[in-house]
Design an enzyme around this catalytic site. Structure first.
Site, PDB file in Angstrom:
ATOM      1  N   GLU A   1       1.027   5.372  12.812  1.00 27.86           N
ATOM      2  CA  GLU A   1      -0.337   5.036  13.181  1.00 27.86           C
ATOM      3  C   GLU A   1      -0.532   3.524  13.384  1.00 27.86           C
ATOM      4  OE1 GLU A   1      -2.329   7.098  14.135  1.00 27.86           O
ATOM      5  OE2 GLU A   1      -4.225   6.008  14.184  1.00 27.86           O
ATOM      6  N   ASP A   2       0.086   2.726  12.538  1.00 31.68           N
ATOM      7  CA  ASP A   2      -0.208   1.292  12.552  1.00 31.68           C
ATOM      8  C   ASP A   2       0.810   0.425  13.291  1.00 31.68           C
ATOM      9  OD1 ASP A   2      -2.372   1.942  11.136  1.00 31.68           O
ATOM     10  OD2 ASP A   2      -1.763   1.012   9.240  1.00 31.68           O
TER      11      ASP A   2
ATOM     12  N   HIS B   1       0.820  -1.215   0.000  1.00 30.30           N
ATOM     13  CA  HIS B   1       0.000   0.000   0.000  1.00 30.30           C
ATOM     14  C   HIS B   1       0.858   1.271   0.000  1.00 30.30           C
ATOM     15  CE1 HIS B   1      -2.821   3.089   1.166  1.00 30.30           C
ATOM     16  NE2 HIS B   1      -2.270   3.185   2.359  1.00 30.30           N
TER      17      HIS B   1
ATOM     18  N   HIS C   1       3.988   6.528   5.603  1.00 34.09           N
ATOM     19  CA  HIS C   1       2.821   7.277   6.077  1.00 34.09           C
ATOM     20  C   HIS C   1       1.953   6.524   7.092  1.00 34.09           C
ATOM     21  CE1 HIS C   1       0.364   5.273   2.915  1.00 34.09           C
ATOM     22  NE2 HIS C   1      -0.626   5.497   3.757  1.00 34.09           N
TER      23      HIS C   1
ATOM     24  N   ASP D   1      -2.952   8.673  -0.657  1.00 33.54           N
ATOM     25  CA  ASP D   1      -3.327   7.552   0.211  1.00 33.54           C
ATOM     26  C   ASP D   1      -4.791   7.198  -0.031  1.00 33.54           C
ATOM     27  OD1 ASP D   1      -3.396   5.741   2.444  1.00 33.54           O
ATOM     28  OD2 ASP D   1      -4.188   7.373   3.684  1.00 33.54           O
TER      29      ASP D   1
ATOM     30  N   ASP E   1     -23.860  18.421 -25.839  1.00 32.42           N
ATOM     31  CA  ASP E   1     -24.010  19.150 -27.083  1.00 32.42           C
ATOM     32  C   ASP E   1     -22.696  19.834 -27.419  1.00 32.42           C
ATOM     33  OD1 ASP E   1     -23.918  20.918 -25.048  1.00 32.42           O
ATOM     34  OD2 ASP E   1     -25.650  22.095 -25.663  1.00 32.42           O
TER      35      ASP E   1
HETATM   36 MN    MN Z   1      -2.559   4.547   4.107  1.00 31.53          MN
END
Ligand code: MN
Length: 698
Positions: A76-77, A48, A72, A139, A259
């Site tokens: 967070e993960d 990803h 990125h 993202d 048109d």
């Molecule tokens: Mn992501």
């Protein structure tokens, strides 16, 4: 499957080895950090961020952005802290990664919260480094491209959010390629049938008109060549969602809106754009009312081009966009152009970045000028979706405003002082009301007067953040001054003055009245939310004397401080729990409870006896409240107003209507609410009605 080696290979054409190295290191770092994590599709997670980096590489972004894209989702993960990223990749990359993580966090909130917050977070992020948003958009684009792996309900939710939040941002930042794809992917997820229908219709139509398309491209190309103008001529297709939007908004069938065929001419210099325009107009008859010169006056997101519409044959029009290579790149990549390795940082890209940054700054100022998040979001949406108009000063300077702007907005756009002293306006040499809507191309002249000052009503007639903020600041300052003077006057009547009140006494009174600061006390007084008489006497009270004690209520537990007397709520100002209230002597020793800003109370100041009253915290019940809703008169509006009130679960008692000349009406509604929060809900619903101009409480 895309690999880091393939990406590095591609980058080697433009990047220094050390820059490629940074991107590679970021990839391997992410691969390790996401070890053991998988996407919904079953791929290793690192695919990803790699895909996001690839997307950004296609756009042409710099090595720092690409490294940030790789990382990125790491904070967070995987729980790796920002400090670790700083050590490994430096401040800039870490700052970008951190920014994207903050935006991602918002996505996990509840829906309502998330939407409101998303906007603000995105603005805040952009104000430091717009690349944060660019990464976030890439993202989201990759997530939208791989939406199939998700549950249907989740798909719809993501698609809706994309249409509401991310696509508008991509558009605002001028990143056309991302914006159109985000819209089309969302559209397909939300309305698969409609998307297929339109796609099919486009395909058929293109097939049926191949000859025409070739003929036009051929004629334009050779005419340009004869004049020695180097140029490419392309047939341009509108994206699905924009076609759908047109069909929906204008209630037209596919054939009616198709048109027109659209072409793009890309040449080398600005001069040649205008020369190419001449060539096009010599081949096909132009429709002058459709001509737009966005080269002389770029759009708010920095877009530049010449637009012209010409007649090919009856009922069939050709639209041309004419621009330079550089304008084309900026048109496709928007602010991202500024950080591009190829020819980035040109004057054009820099101007665009400045323009967008200024716009973002204005939005932030606006956030500070309003306390209400919902209101703020409305303005951001408006700012994003509204078209711009261009008007001129008497000296022919161009001023850019959102559609719907009034001479008041114009005055504040010139300068805050011009706005604050604005007295009247002339549009194309004719006097117009300050509240009238400006039209593109007009020349606007503001007449100022040293004695003029803003009216509270102006807040209902401005659309720019700048005017709104300036007005709020003005009224707040004015209220403070008025409040200070009022209090001083009342203190003087008691033989005191503000200077003689000692700090301890002041603090005690502030605390007793739940006031944060002296400034707030002045503001409240000036805005009529508190009684100067009451505060003055409290300040004058002997310092040893305790603050007035809470008197047990006798009647019921709704109002405290009545000293045991019977009371009733005044029918002139209809106080509800949450309002600041006073008791005024009524017949037979009864207390009449008024709001402090009630006209009747103001008239009696200095004569009657006032009692400072408080709502009981547990005050429950239904309380009458009256409002006057000013509307543009149209069929069914009365029902709409009553309906909105009922939908907010307030009980309508009476509705009366009074018409004014010019299609304006005042609808007076008396309803029952449980208190101010409930009342605020009712008002919010009413404000959403289009014909509503203003709402005042009676
Ligand atoms: Mn992501």
């Amino acid at each position: 499957m895309p690999t880091i080696d393939a990406l590095a290979e591609r980058l080697s054409q433009h990047f220094e080895p050390s820059q490629i190295n940074l991107v590679k290191r970021a990839y391997y770092y992410a691969e390790q950090a996401h070890e053991g994590q998988y996407r919904k599709s079953g791929e290793p997670y690192v695919q990803h961020p790699l895909a996001v980096a690839n997307l950004l590489a296609e756009l042409g972004l710099d090595h720092e952005t690409l490294a940030a894209a790789m990382l990125h989702d790491v904070i967070e993960d995987t729980g790796i802290p920002k400090s670790a990223i700083v050590r490994q990749f430096g401040e800039t990359v870490a700052h970008l990664v951190d920014g994207v993580s903050k935006l991602t966090k918002v996505e996990d909130r509840t829906r309502a919260e998330r939407q409101a917050d998303n906007y603000f977070k995105m603005i805040r992020a952009t104000s430091t480094d717009l690349r944060v948003i660019v990464v976030k958009l890439a993202d989201r684009l990759h997530n939208m491209r791989t939406l199939d792996a998700m549950k249907k309900s989740k798909q719809r939710e993501k698609a809706e959010e994309t249409l509401q939040v991310f696509a508008p941002w991509a558009r605002a930042l001028g990143i056309h390629t991302i914006y159109t794809e985000l819209e089309d992917l969302s559209f397909r997820a939300l309305h698969p049938m409609r998307a297929r229908y339109i796609e099919e219709a486009i395909r058929k139509r293109r097939g049926g008109e191949t000859e025409l398309l070739n003929d036009v491209a051929q004629r334009v190309s050779s005419a340009l060549e004869r004049r020695g103008i180097p140029a490419r001529v392309q047939h341009r297709e509108k994206h699905l969602y924009s076609i759908y939007r047109k069909m929906r908004d204008k209630q037209r069938a596919f054939n009616d809106i198709m048109d027109m065929f659209a072409f793009r001419i890309i040449t080398d210099t600005e001069d040649n754009c205008y020369r190419a325009l001449g060539v096009v107009h010599s081949l096909f008859r132009p429709r002058w009312e459709r001509f737009k010169d966005y080269i002389a006056i770029p759009k708010r997101n920095g877009y530049q081009s010449l637009h012209t519409t010409t007649v090919y044959r009856r009922e069939l029009h050709l639209e041309f966009q004419i621009r330079t290579e550089e304008m084309d790149r900026v048109a496709n990549t928007g602010v991202a152009a500024h950080w591009m390795y190829k020819g980035g940082d040109s004057t054009l890209a820099r101007n665009q970045l400045e323009k967008v940054e200024q716009w973002v700054k204005n939005l932030l100022e606006m956030r500070e000028g309003t306390d209400d998040t919902v209101e703020f979001i409305d303005y951001v949406k408006q700012d994003l979706s509204q078209d711009e108009i261009f008007v001129f000063t008497p000296k022919n300077k161009v001023i850019e405003l959102p559609a719907g702007a009034t001479p008041i907005d114009f005055a504040y756009a010139i300068h805050t002082d011009v706005g604050n002293r604005c007295f009247a306006a002339r549009v194309n040499n004719t006097r117009v009301p300050l509240t009238s809507e400006l039209k593109s191309g007009s020349t606007v002249e503001i007449i100022t007067s040293p004695s003029a000052h803003p009216h509270a009503d102006w807040l209902n007639h401005v659309v720019t953040g700048k005017a709104r903020t300036a007005l709020r600041q003005y009224f707040r300052k004015q209220a403070r001054e008025v409040g200070r003077a009022l209090l001083d006057k009342h203190l003087k009547e008691l033989g005191l003055s503000l200077e003689t009140i000692n700090e301890a006494q002041m603090q005690k009174v502030l605390q007793h009245n739940n006031l944060e600061s002296v400034e707030q006390m002045f503001t409240d007084l000036g805005e009529g939310r508190r009684m100067p008489y009451v505060l003055a006497s409290q300040l004058a009270a002997d310092q040893t004397q305790a603050a007035p004690s809470e008197t047990p209520a006798t009647q019921d537990t709704v109002i405290r401080g009545t000293e045991g007397r019977a009371y009733r709520l005044a029918s002139c100002c209809h106080p509800i729990p949450g309002d600041i209230i006073v008791g005024v002597d009524g017949p037979e020793n009864q207390l009449i409870v008024h709001r402090t800003q009630c006209q009747k109370v103001r008239r009696t100041v200095g004569r009657g006896h006032f009692l400072d009253l408080y709502w009981d915290k547990q005050a429950v019940g239904e309380f009458a409240v009256a409002i006057v809703v000013r509307v543009e008169m149209q069929r069914g509006i009365l029902a709409d107003v009553a309906n909105a009130v009922a939908k907010a679960e307030a009980h309508v008692e009476t509705v009366t209507i009074k018409d004014h000349p010019g299609g304006i009406s005042d609808i007076t509604v008396v309803m029952r609410v449980s208190g101010r929060p409930h009342f605020a809900r009712v008002l919010r619903r009413l404000r959403r009605l289009k014909p509503v101009i203003s709402i005042h409480r009676q």
